[in-house]
Design a protein around this motif. Structure first.
Motif, PDB file in Angstrom:
ATOM      1  N   GLN A 159       5.540  -5.821  -9.560  1.00 42.56           N
ATOM      2  CA  GLN A 159       4.707  -4.673  -9.238  1.00 42.56           C
ATOM      3  C   GLN A 159       4.188  -4.036 -10.514  1.00 42.56           C
ATOM      4  O   GLN A 159       4.468  -4.508 -11.615  1.00 42.56           O
ATOM      5  N   LYS A 160       3.407  -2.984 -10.357  1.00 38.46           N
ATOM      6  CA  LYS A 160       2.890  -2.233 -11.488  1.00 38.46           C
ATOM      7  C   LYS A 160       3.664  -0.921 -11.608  1.00 38.46           C
ATOM      8  O   LYS A 160       4.204  -0.424 -10.619  1.00 38.46           O
ATOM      9  N   ALA A 161       3.731  -0.374 -12.814  1.00 36.41           N
ATOM     10  CA  ALA A 161       4.447   0.878 -13.035  1.00 36.41           C
ATOM     11  C   ALA A 161       3.568   2.037 -12.588  1.00 36.41           C
ATOM     12  O   ALA A 161       2.628   2.420 -13.282  1.00 36.41           O
ATOM     13  N   VAL A 162       3.839   2.582 -11.417  1.00 40.16           N
ATOM     14  CA  VAL A 162       3.029   3.672 -10.890  1.00 40.16           C
ATOM     15  C   VAL A 162       3.020   4.830 -11.879  1.00 40.16           C
ATOM     16  O   VAL A 162       4.064   5.340 -12.265  1.00 40.16           O
ATOM     17  N   GLY A 163       1.819   5.247 -12.301  1.00 45.65           N
ATOM     18  CA  GLY A 163       1.700   6.350 -13.239  1.00 45.65           C
ATOM     19  C   GLY A 163       2.030   5.992 -14.670  1.00 45.65           C
ATOM     20  O   GLY A 163       1.836   6.790 -15.570  1.00 45.65           O
ATOM     21  N   ASN A 164       2.557   4.768 -14.878  1.00 47.67           N
ATOM     22  CA  ASN A 164       3.008   4.367 -16.217  1.00 47.67           C
ATOM     23  C   ASN A 164       3.992   5.365 -16.814  1.00 47.67           C
ATOM     24  O   ASN A 164       3.961   5.666 -18.010  1.00 47.67           O
ATOM     25  N   PHE A 165       4.867   5.916 -15.964  1.00 49.03           N
ATOM     26  CA  PHE A 165       5.911   6.794 -16.481  1.00 49.03           C
ATOM     27  C   PHE A 165       6.703   6.068 -17.562  1.00 49.03           C
ATOM     28  O   PHE A 165       7.052   4.909 -17.419  1.00 49.03           O
ATOM     29  N   GLY A 166       7.034   6.783 -18.639  1.00 46.90           N
ATOM     30  CA  GLY A 166       7.825   6.210 -19.713  1.00 46.90           C
ATOM     31  C   GLY A 166       7.034   5.412 -20.718  1.00 46.90           C
ATOM     32  O   GLY A 166       7.535   5.099 -21.800  1.00 46.90           O
ATOM     33  N   VAL A 167       5.791   5.055 -20.379  1.00 53.80           N
ATOM     34  CA  VAL A 167       4.899   4.400 -21.334  1.00 53.80           C
ATOM     35  C   VAL A 167       4.207   5.497 -22.144  1.00 53.80           C
ATOM     36  O   VAL A 167       3.699   6.468 -21.585  1.00 53.80           O
ATOM     37  N   VAL A 168       4.205   5.362 -23.455  1.00 49.46           N
ATOM     38  CA  VAL A 168       3.591   6.363 -24.313  1.00 49.46           C
ATOM     39  C   VAL A 168       2.151   5.943 -24.615  1.00 49.46           C
ATOM     40  O   VAL A 168       1.906   4.822 -25.061  1.00 49.46           O
ATOM     41  N   TYR A 169       1.233   6.854 -24.347  1.00 46.95           N
ATOM     42  CA  TYR A 169      -0.182   6.613 -24.616  1.00 46.95           C
ATOM     43  C   TYR A 169      -0.551   7.150 -25.997  1.00 46.95           C
ATOM     44  O   TYR A 169      -0.185   8.270 -26.353  1.00 46.95           O
ATOM     45  N   PHE A 170      -1.281   6.340 -26.743  1.00 46.42           N
ATOM     46  CA  PHE A 170      -1.887   6.775 -27.995  1.00 46.42           C
ATOM     47  C   PHE A 170      -3.359   7.034 -27.684  1.00 46.42           C
ATOM     48  O   PHE A 170      -4.113   6.094 -27.422  1.00 46.42           O
ATOM     49  N   GLU A 194       0.813  -1.213   0.000  1.00 48.61           N
ATOM     50  CA  GLU A 194       0.000   0.000   0.000  1.00 48.61           C
ATOM     51  C   GLU A 194       0.849   1.267   0.000  1.00 48.61           C
ATOM     52  O   GLU A 194       0.362   2.336  -0.329  1.00 48.61           O
ATOM     53  N   THR A 195       2.119   1.151   0.389  1.00 50.89           N
ATOM     54  CA  THR A 195       2.949   2.349   0.489  1.00 50.89           C
ATOM     55  C   THR A 195       4.001   2.437  -0.616  1.00 50.89           C
ATOM     56  O   THR A 195       4.709   3.423  -0.701  1.00 50.89           O
ATOM     57  N   ILE A 196       4.099   1.428  -1.455  1.00 50.23           N
ATOM     58  CA  ILE A 196       5.092   1.462  -2.526  1.00 50.23           C
ATOM     59  C   ILE A 196       4.687   2.509  -3.558  1.00 50.23           C
ATOM     60  O   ILE A 196       3.624   2.441  -4.152  1.00 50.23           O
ATOM     61  N   GLN A 197       5.512   3.521  -3.755  1.00 50.93           N
ATOM     62  CA  GLN A 197       5.201   4.594  -4.692  1.00 50.93           C
ATOM     63  C   GLN A 197       6.290   4.733  -5.761  1.00 50.93           C
ATOM     64  O   GLN A 197       6.173   5.598  -6.624  1.00 50.93           O
ATOM     65  N   ARG A 198       7.326   3.926  -5.703  1.00 49.93           N
ATOM     66  CA  ARG A 198       8.408   4.044  -6.663  1.00 49.93           C
ATOM     67  C   ARG A 198       8.682   2.684  -7.275  1.00 49.93           C
ATOM     68  O   ARG A 198       8.344   1.663  -6.689  1.00 49.93           O
ATOM     69  N   VAL A 199       9.327   2.692  -8.412  1.00 54.98           N
ATOM     70  CA  VAL A 199       9.369   1.468  -9.200  1.00 54.98           C
ATOM     71  C   VAL A 199      10.770   1.173  -9.709  1.00 54.98           C
ATOM     72  O   VAL A 199      11.498   2.062 -10.135  1.00 54.98           O
ATOM     73  N   ARG A 200      11.155  -0.107  -9.616  1.00 50.02           N
ATOM     74  CA  ARG A 200      12.155  -0.673 -10.506  1.00 50.02           C
ATOM     75  C   ARG A 200      11.421  -1.804 -11.197  1.00 50.02           C
ATOM     76  O   ARG A 200      11.037  -2.772 -10.538  1.00 50.02           O
ATOM     77  N   GLY A 201      11.194  -1.699 -12.433  1.00 56.10           N
ATOM     78  CA  GLY A 201      10.359  -2.701 -13.086  1.00 56.10           C
ATOM     79  C   GLY A 201      10.826  -3.044 -14.480  1.00 56.10           C
ATOM     80  O   GLY A 201      11.558  -2.286 -15.125  1.00 56.10           O
ATOM     81  N   ALA A 241      -1.683   7.238 -10.193  1.00 59.17           N
ATOM     82  CA  ALA A 241      -1.018   6.261  -9.341  1.00 59.17           C
ATOM     83  C   ALA A 241      -1.924   5.042  -9.183  1.00 59.17           C
ATOM     84  O   ALA A 241      -3.138   5.116  -9.378  1.00 59.17           O
ATOM     85  N   THR A 242      -1.324   3.904  -8.838  1.00 62.24           N
ATOM     86  CA  THR A 242      -2.115   2.686  -8.681  1.00 62.24           C
ATOM     87  C   THR A 242      -2.796   2.613  -7.323  1.00 62.24           C
ATOM     88  O   THR A 242      -3.682   1.794  -7.110  1.00 62.24           O
ATOM     89  N   GLN A 243      -2.364   3.464  -6.384  1.00 58.27           N
ATOM     90  CA  GLN A 243      -3.021   3.527  -5.086  1.00 58.27           C
ATOM     91  C   GLN A 243      -2.732   4.887  -4.466  1.00 58.27           C
ATOM     92  O   GLN A 243      -1.918   5.644  -4.979  1.00 58.27           O
ATOM     93  N   GLY A 244      -3.436   5.222  -3.385  1.00 58.51           N
ATOM     94  CA  GLY A 244      -3.209   6.496  -2.716  1.00 58.51           C
ATOM     95  C   GLY A 244      -4.170   7.571  -3.183  1.00 58.51           C
ATOM     96  O   GLY A 244      -5.108   7.330  -3.944  1.00 58.51           O
ATOM     97  N   ILE A 245      -3.901   8.818  -2.773  1.00 62.55           N
ATOM     98  CA  ILE A 245      -4.852   9.903  -3.024  1.00 62.55           C
ATOM     99  C   ILE A 245      -4.938  10.294  -4.491  1.00 62.55           C
ATOM    100  O   ILE A 245      -5.905  10.928  -4.904  1.00 62.55           O
TER     101      ILE A 245
END
Length: 421
Positions: free
Chosen positions: A295-306, A237-244, A270-274
């Motif tokens: 884990q999941k990529a919080v915010g999907n940083f670096g993933v490009v959305y079409f 519930e508190t993981i907010q950063r990623v190595r993925g 974000a995948t959880q939190g406010i």
């Protein structure tokens, strides 16, 4: 309506200029406004967001986000990959000294491997063979570093022309400046292949070093210790950063707006939190990788959305629509590149990225809070009654922002309902 007239008078875009001495040129136009938080109805995608490719690999290193007391040298990321892959780094140097953030490629094959830079935010390949990192994607402001990295990655001249050869069992060390007090953002795509063009497996290591501990190709890099981020050892519930390590680099989403109401779509929360959102199907689990959690990529940083937007005029009369973007919290620097609808529908990623089109972003940092937040108007269009308008963009949440980005399509006749004067 006087305020709105001023909004449209000032509306503009930033565009790249090849005559500029810098890698991009700021054109000081664009408008941000105050809007009511989460006003209107949140719409879900027309269908689950889909991966455009499951053969492209994404390596995301954002943990620990800030280096302060780590003993150097240490590594923060290690993954086995091959073929086409994207690397995204976002780390802040609070060590008190200048250091290097190293990307290390290890050849796991019994024949030479060639690593080619396809698109890069940071690397410049000189005619004499030197690889020179740009300092444009390092900043004391994490959000500015993230924005600049994505803009540089989007620009036509960001295509790398460098290919380096790694013999069997050897390594190639790519050091990036990691200056004290600065945040480094790095977003680059690579292709690893054998001489005949077949994909080649490599080990990719991200490691930090400084001074006499700087890495060279012959070092036993895999023996250095793993940097520990306390957040990764707390509850999920508190993981907010990623190595993925993920098996997608692009997601495609389709959203339909009706001008009879005010509505918005949230992307890259974000995948959880406010700051989390209930947007379904946006996140996927990471792949197994040494020393990393699933884990999941919080915010999907670096993933490009079409993003394909369908704007339906069901009001019974001609209407103008205002397209705007905002963020839920923190510091936001949204960046969009408009692309032709037919290319977006085709899913031809290479064609879309190679096409030069306008790159748009606000003329100021959008500071926001949970009570009220800023929005950036990036387009306004006329939609005849009983017709639909189709718009397509590519977008990525810049590192340093804590999104999500909200996309609004607001009928001009209802604009006063959402603005805060």
């Amino acid at each position: 309506m006087f305020a709105l007239t001023a909004i449209f008078f000032n509306l503009g875009i930033y565009h790249y200029s090849s005559k500029s001495p810098a890698f991009y040129k700021w054109i000081p136009h664009g408008t941000t406004v105050w809007i009511k938080p989460k006003f209107g109805r949140q719409i879900m995608p027309d269908k689950k967001l889909e991966k455009l490719s499951s053969k492209n690999f994404f390596l995301f290193s954002n943990s620990p986000e800030s280096f302060s007391e780590e003993k150097l040298p240490c590594y923060v990321f290690r993954a086995y990959t091959g073929g086409y892959f994207r690397i995204l780094l976002h780390h802040q140097n609070m060590l008190g000294i200048n250091a290097d953030m190293n990307i290390i490629f290890v050849n796991n094959n019994n024949r030479p491997v060639y690593i080619s830079s396809l698109r890069t935010s940071t690397l410049e390949f000189r005619p004499d063979g030197r690889i020179v990192p740009s300092l444009e994607t390092m900043s004391s402001d994490p959000a500015v570093a993230g924005r600049n990295a994505f803009i540089r990655w989007l620009l036509p001249q960001s295509y790398g022309e460098g290919t380096f050869k790694i013999d069997p069992g050897e390594k190639f060390v790519l050091p990036l400046p990691f200056n004290n007090g600065e945040t480094l953002s790095f977003m680059s795509d690579f292709l690893s292949a054998c001489e005949d063009g077949t994909p080649a497996d490599v080990t990719v290591v991200v490691a930090v070093s400084a001074g006499k501990e700087r890495f060279v190709a012959g070092d036993d890099i895999l023996s250095v210790p793993l940097a520990v981020d306390p957040l990764l050892h707390e509850s999920s519930e508190t993981i907010q950063r990623v190595r993925g390590y993920f098996d997608y680099t692009e997601l495609r989403g389709e959203f339909s707006y009706r001008l009879s109401e005010i509505s918005y779509a949230e992307i890259a929360s974000a995948t959880q939190g406010i700051y989390s959102s209930c947007n379904p199907g946006e996140y996927y689990d990471s792949l197994p990788s040494p020393g990393l959690y699933i884990q999941k990529a919080v915010g999907n940083f670096g993933v490009v959305y079409f993003l394909d937007l369908c704007i339906i005029n069901d009001t019974g009369h001609d209407e103008s629509v205002v397209l705007m973007a905002s963020a839920a919290g923190g510091r936001s620097l949204a960046v969009l590149k408009e692309v032709p609808r037919d290319l977006s529908v085709s899913g031809d990623v290479a064609a879309i990225y190679s096409l030069f089109a306008k790159i748009m972003f606000p003329d100021e940092i959008m500071l926001s809070s949970q009570e009220a937040h800023r929005a950036w108007i990036f387009e306004n269009e006329r939609v005849p009654r009983n017709h639909s308008l189709f718009k397509s963009y590519i977008f990525s949440l810049p590192c340093g922002c804590n999104g999500p980005i909200r996309f609004y399509a607001v009928p001009l006749s209802k604009i006063d309902d959402i603005l805060m004067y």
